[in-house]
Write a protein that holds these residues in place. Sequence first.
Motif, mmCIF file in Angstrom:
data_model
loop_
_atom_site.group_PDB
_atom_site.id
_atom_site.type_symbol
_atom_site.label_atom_id
_atom_site.label_comp_id
_atom_site.label_asym_id
_atom_site.label_seq_id
_atom_site.Cartn_x
_atom_site.Cartn_y
_atom_site.Cartn_z
ATOM 1 N N SER A 105 -7.688 12.429 -5.688
ATOM 2 C CA SER A 105 -7.250 11.456 -4.466
ATOM 3 C C SER A 105 -6.580 12.682 -3.621
ATOM 4 C CB SER A 105 -6.259 10.620 -5.017
ATOM 5 O OG SER A 105 -6.755 9.528 -5.715
ATOM 6 N N PHE A 106 -7.421 12.951 -2.584
ATOM 7 C CA PHE A 106 -6.815 13.977 -1.452
ATOM 8 C C PHE A 106 -5.977 13.454 -0.582
ATOM 9 C CE2 PHE A 106 -7.043 15.884 2.662
ATOM 10 C CZ PHE A 106 -7.219 17.349 2.283
ATOM 11 N N ASN A 107 -4.785 13.785 -0.459
ATOM 12 C CA ASN A 107 -3.602 13.332 0.554
ATOM 13 C C ASN A 107 -2.871 14.342 1.294
ATOM 14 O OD1 ASN A 107 -1.569 11.979 1.387
ATOM 15 N ND2 ASN A 107 -1.725 10.250 -0.014
ATOM 16 N N MET A 108 -3.119 14.750 2.510
ATOM 17 C CA MET A 108 -2.413 15.600 2.901
ATOM 18 C C MET A 108 -2.174 15.299 4.241
ATOM 19 S SD MET A 108 -2.118 18.897 2.352
ATOM 20 C CE MET A 108 -3.318 19.583 1.308
ATOM 21 N N ASN A 109 -0.915 15.786 4.909
ATOM 22 C CA ASN A 109 -0.278 15.518 6.243
ATOM 23 C C ASN A 109 -0.510 16.788 6.993
ATOM 24 O OD1 ASN A 109 0.680 12.947 5.773
ATOM 25 N ND2 ASN A 109 2.640 13.784 4.598
ATOM 26 N N PHE A 110 -1.001 16.576 8.051
ATOM 27 C CA PHE A 110 -1.014 17.676 9.022
ATOM 28 C C PHE A 110 -0.188 17.605 10.476
ATOM 29 C CE2 PHE A 110 -5.032 17.018 6.700
ATOM 30 C CZ PHE A 110 -5.403 18.401 6.287
ATOM 31 N N THR A 111 0.232 18.772 10.805
ATOM 32 C CA THR A 111 0.972 18.838 12.159
ATOM 33 C C THR A 111 0.236 20.114 12.964
ATOM 34 O OG1 THR A 111 2.621 20.684 11.301
ATOM 35 C CG2 THR A 111 3.075 18.117 11.110
ATOM 36 N N SER A 112 0.742 20.106 14.236
ATOM 37 C CA SER A 112 -0.177 21.306 15.101
ATOM 38 C C SER A 112 0.170 22.534 14.418
ATOM 39 C CB SER A 112 0.332 21.102 16.311
ATOM 40 O OG SER A 112 1.914 21.236 16.582
ATOM 41 N N GLU A 113 1.329 22.703 13.534
ATOM 42 C CA GLU A 113 1.555 24.066 13.085
ATOM 43 C C GLU A 113 0.633 24.488 12.245
ATOM 44 O OE1 GLU A 113 5.462 23.199 11.705
ATOM 45 O OE2 GLU A 113 6.679 24.439 13.312
ATOM 46 N N HIS A 114 -0.241 23.424 11.502
ATOM 47 C CA HIS A 114 -1.079 24.072 10.603
ATOM 48 C C HIS A 114 -2.331 24.792 11.143
ATOM 49 C CE1 HIS A 114 0.842 20.753 8.004
ATOM 50 N NE2 HIS A 114 0.351 21.511 7.171
ATOM 51 N N PHE A 115 -2.294 24.734 12.619
ATOM 52 C CA PHE A 115 -3.545 25.085 13.086
ATOM 53 C C PHE A 115 -3.291 26.013 14.114
ATOM 54 C CE2 PHE A 115 -4.562 20.777 12.080
ATOM 55 C CZ PHE A 115 -5.870 20.939 11.600
ATOM 56 N N ILE A 116 -2.026 26.789 14.201
ATOM 57 C CA ILE A 116 -1.672 27.703 14.912
ATOM 58 C C ILE A 116 -2.516 29.072 14.745
ATOM 59 C CG2 ILE A 116 0.329 29.560 15.519
ATOM 60 C CD1 ILE A 116 2.143 27.314 15.430
ATOM 61 N N GLY A 117 -3.054 29.756 15.392
ATOM 62 C CA GLY A 117 -4.128 30.951 15.169
ATOM 63 C C GLY A 117 -5.346 30.703 14.472
#
Length: 403
Positions: A105-117
């Motif tokens: 079971s894949f379960n992950m929270n993402f915010t914009s900080e994950h995509f910096i750079g």
Amino acid sequence: MKTWKLLLMALFASIFALSSCSDDEEDVTDALEPVITLSAGSSQQIDFPSLTSATKNITFNVMVQADGKLANFVINQKKMLGDEIIETTPIAASGYADLTEFTYSFNMNFTSEHFIGIDRIVYEFVATDKQGQVGDESFTVTSKAYESPAIGFGNQKDEVSYNFEAQQQYTLAFALQLDAPGKIFAFSLQKREVSQLGTEGEFEEVSVGTGFEGQTAFTYQFSQEFTQVAFSGLSKMEFVFTLVDWTGKQVKDTLEVKRILKFETVNNGYMYHILAPETGAWDLDEDKARSASDEYTYKSMVNDDAAGSFTGKWKATIPVKNGNGTTFVKANDYDYADATAYEAHQAYTAGTPSTVVTAPAVNDIYIARRENTYYVIKITNIDATAGTSTLGNKGKIEFEYKK
């Protein structure tokens, strides 16, 4: 007779066991390689600005079919920028050993900080069975693209030099414009001090208040008071503004406030006859020539010669579109090559400031001041024949100045 029956039964049991083992081995040997199926497909894009929260949860099932029984199941998170792998992080999984069917079971929270750079995050799922056969699948997460955020200083320069001899304290206040088509996720301000020896201190957080998060445009009112005491032993203070949008894009800009101890900036200026076709005024603030038609606020020095003659004299009086009110004190005793800003302040206060300068001569030195800024001017050349005027309005004065 009983013994014979027991031996016969044992023989049949051995044959059956060998036969069963052989069948199992044949089944394993013929097993297909593992197959991985993702219930969410192969990718998903997050449009952070369209969300009511800056966090996006992604959940799906990773289903593994391994006829040869699972020996290993590996998950790798890879942050990518183009073809470059910026960072690889393994994610632990358990409970799969010896299974022919396994669901993670894949379960992950993402915010914009994950995509910096970076431009995407790739999750690689790799299953290996007991025969060494491998099956793999990947899932890619991207953030919807928006124009990059921007920080605007408006008319405020990002480098400010200040002479505390003119005034013991100084307040710098201006409106900083924050623009983020992808919505503002975070805005921060850090400050550090740099000593006169060039030693850089640690960055300290400066409170920026609230109200900007989730906005596409925001005006931040910067206001900071600087005192001579606070600047003791320092050459400058640096303020670093950082703006991050909800898509992970980031921009930084720096404001530098320097203390003037010795004038380090040297420029050259000139003025032609005010009635000549050439420019007859000079802007000490922007370091450029100005014409008679320019706004008076830009003119620090305006040639004041009459038609048909040239001495190089100038004025900066505000009435009748003449100048911006800069005042001058003649100070030929000032050590132009090596004197300090403090000595310029002393020379200025010892004289009688005037917006009018008459009869300048080569090598004359003038201390100029506008508001709280000092300039030291040295006349380098006066040529009464320079220019293209056909009406007798020739002449050019040249000078060097420090500020």
